[in-house]
Scaffold this active site. Structure first.
Site, mmCIF file in Angstrom:
data_model
loop_
_atom_site.group_PDB
_atom_site.id
_atom_site.type_symbol
_atom_site.label_atom_id
_atom_site.label_comp_id
_atom_site.label_asym_id
_atom_site.label_seq_id
_atom_site.Cartn_x
_atom_site.Cartn_y
_atom_site.Cartn_z
ATOM 1 N N HIS A 57 -14.362 -17.726 32.993
ATOM 2 C CA HIS A 57 -15.072 -18.590 33.939
ATOM 3 C C HIS A 57 -16.561 -18.234 34.016
ATOM 4 O O HIS A 57 -17.225 -18.595 34.980
ATOM 5 C CB HIS A 57 -14.456 -18.468 35.330
ATOM 6 C CG HIS A 57 -12.996 -18.778 35.367
ATOM 7 N ND1 HIS A 57 -12.482 -19.983 34.956
ATOM 8 C CD2 HIS A 57 -11.929 -18.022 35.742
ATOM 9 C CE1 HIS A 57 -11.171 -19.976 35.093
ATOM 10 N NE2 HIS A 57 -10.801 -18.800 35.556
ATOM 11 N N HIS A 219 -8.231 -23.649 34.823
ATOM 12 C CA HIS A 219 -7.493 -23.012 33.728
ATOM 13 C C HIS A 219 -6.882 -24.063 32.807
ATOM 14 O O HIS A 219 -6.037 -23.733 31.977
ATOM 15 C CB HIS A 219 -6.377 -22.119 34.272
ATOM 16 C CG HIS A 219 -6.839 -21.141 35.288
ATOM 17 N ND1 HIS A 219 -6.726 -21.378 36.655
ATOM 18 C CD2 HIS A 219 -7.420 -19.932 35.162
ATOM 19 C CE1 HIS A 219 -7.227 -20.348 37.313
ATOM 20 N NE2 HIS A 219 -7.658 -19.460 36.435
#
Length: 333
Positions: A57, A219
């Protein structure tokens, strides 16, 4: 799979080492695990902030370690929560007499492991509490969560709670500010191309050339629905309508974040911002601060998310307070 990596099993270690070497005056990597801390530790009478989660991320979370935001970020492997032992090491590295606040995104593994680390820290006499970010309005439950997911709005928690801690707020006050942000921030995203996890070697799902996933998770989790790709304005409207239906922003000032998922050009993010600003203005919602860029990505996903934080005078002051981290300077990224 085409990626500029060496060995798949070394991705997280080499990534955090490279980050620390890029900012040697600000950051240091602990010898244990993939944990990044502030080089200059905060004063002992100020609350420390620790966050983290799975890698993939970037710049979240380690890019937001520094003055005015996080004191430590604990990285797990890609899209996998760090272990309780690793989180506890991060707490040990930055603990102060004032206590430690853990900022946790609402994913089952993250919540479980951070809460276990919190229990262990408190057993050792380290005053530790946590908050759970759940800003995603797309889905209420998913394979990763019970309740809403924590996504890019989490960065506003880091910023405002971090500023409160830097100003000398007590642990209870810092936690209260973090919770105020949680109560007032909402997010939603969409994607036109999936991400590829290095260990998997192939995209996590497939989208046809003319398809987009609406409400996708960070995700690559499924969103609300899949449909034919729309224009930037139409896609932004879908997300914004859902966000505005969840909180009454009318008459309020807001902070707006147009967050890239990793492979979306800034050109496209600015096109989206152009429309969102016009829509908010037409609805009587004043944008106090705007943030456009990659803040919480999904490796190489082509997509974006919108986050809106409803502001009051306290949150405006904290949002404007000085911050100096690799990914966030005083006035944003």
């Amino acid at each position: 799979m085409k990626k500029f990596i060496n060995k798949v099993e070394d991705v997280e270690e080499e990534m955090t080492e490279g980050l620390a070497k890029a900012y040697p005056d600000q950051l240091e990597k602990l010898d244990y695990g993939t944990i990044i801390c502030r080089k200059n530790k905060k004063a002992n009478d100020k609350v420390a902030l620790v966050s983290g989660g799975g890698s993939g991320h970037e710049p979240a979370h380690a890019g937001f370690v520094g003055e005015g935001m996080l004191d430590a970020a604990v990285a797990g492997t890609v899209y996998t929560s760090p272990t309780p032992d690793a989180i506890l090491e991060g707490i040990h590295a930055v603990k102060t007499d004032a206590g430690v606040l853990l900022v946790v995104k609402n994913y089952t593994g993250d919540v479980m492991n951070f809460e276990l680390a919190e229990e262990m820290a408190n057993d050792e006499g380290i005053k530790t509490v946590h908050v759970v970010s759940n800003d995603d309005v797309a889905v209420e439950n998913s394979s990763f969560t019970v309740g809403r997911r924590g996504v890019a709005g989490t960065l506003f928690i880091h910023k405002c709670a971090g500023a409160k801690a830097e100003a000398g707020g007590t642990l209870e006050e810092v936690q209260a500010v973090a919770q105020k942000v949680i109560d007032n921030v909402r997010s939603m995203g969409a994607a036109i191309k999936p991400c590829t996890v290095p260990a998997a070697g192939k995209p996590g799902f497939e989208l046809a050339e003319d398809e987009m996933e609406v409400g996708i998770g960070i995700h690559g989790e499924p969103g609300v629905h899949r449909e034919k790709i729309k224009t930037a304005n139409e896609t932004a409207d879908i997300l914004l309508d859902k966000i505005l239906a969840d909180i009454d922003y009318t008459g309020h000032e807001v902070a707006l974040m147009v967050n890239g998922s990793g492979a979306t050009p800034l050109m496209e993010l600015y096109i989206i911002n152009n429309h969102v600003q016009d829509v908010l203005k037409s609805k009587g919602i004043k944008v106090y601060r705007t943030f456009v860029g990659n803040y919480m990505t999904s490796i190489d996903m082509a997509g974006f998310s919108l986050s809106l934080l409803r502001l009051d005078d306290e949150l405006k002051t904290l949002l404007d307070a000085k911050a100096d981290t690799p990914a966030w300077k005083e006035f944003g990224c």
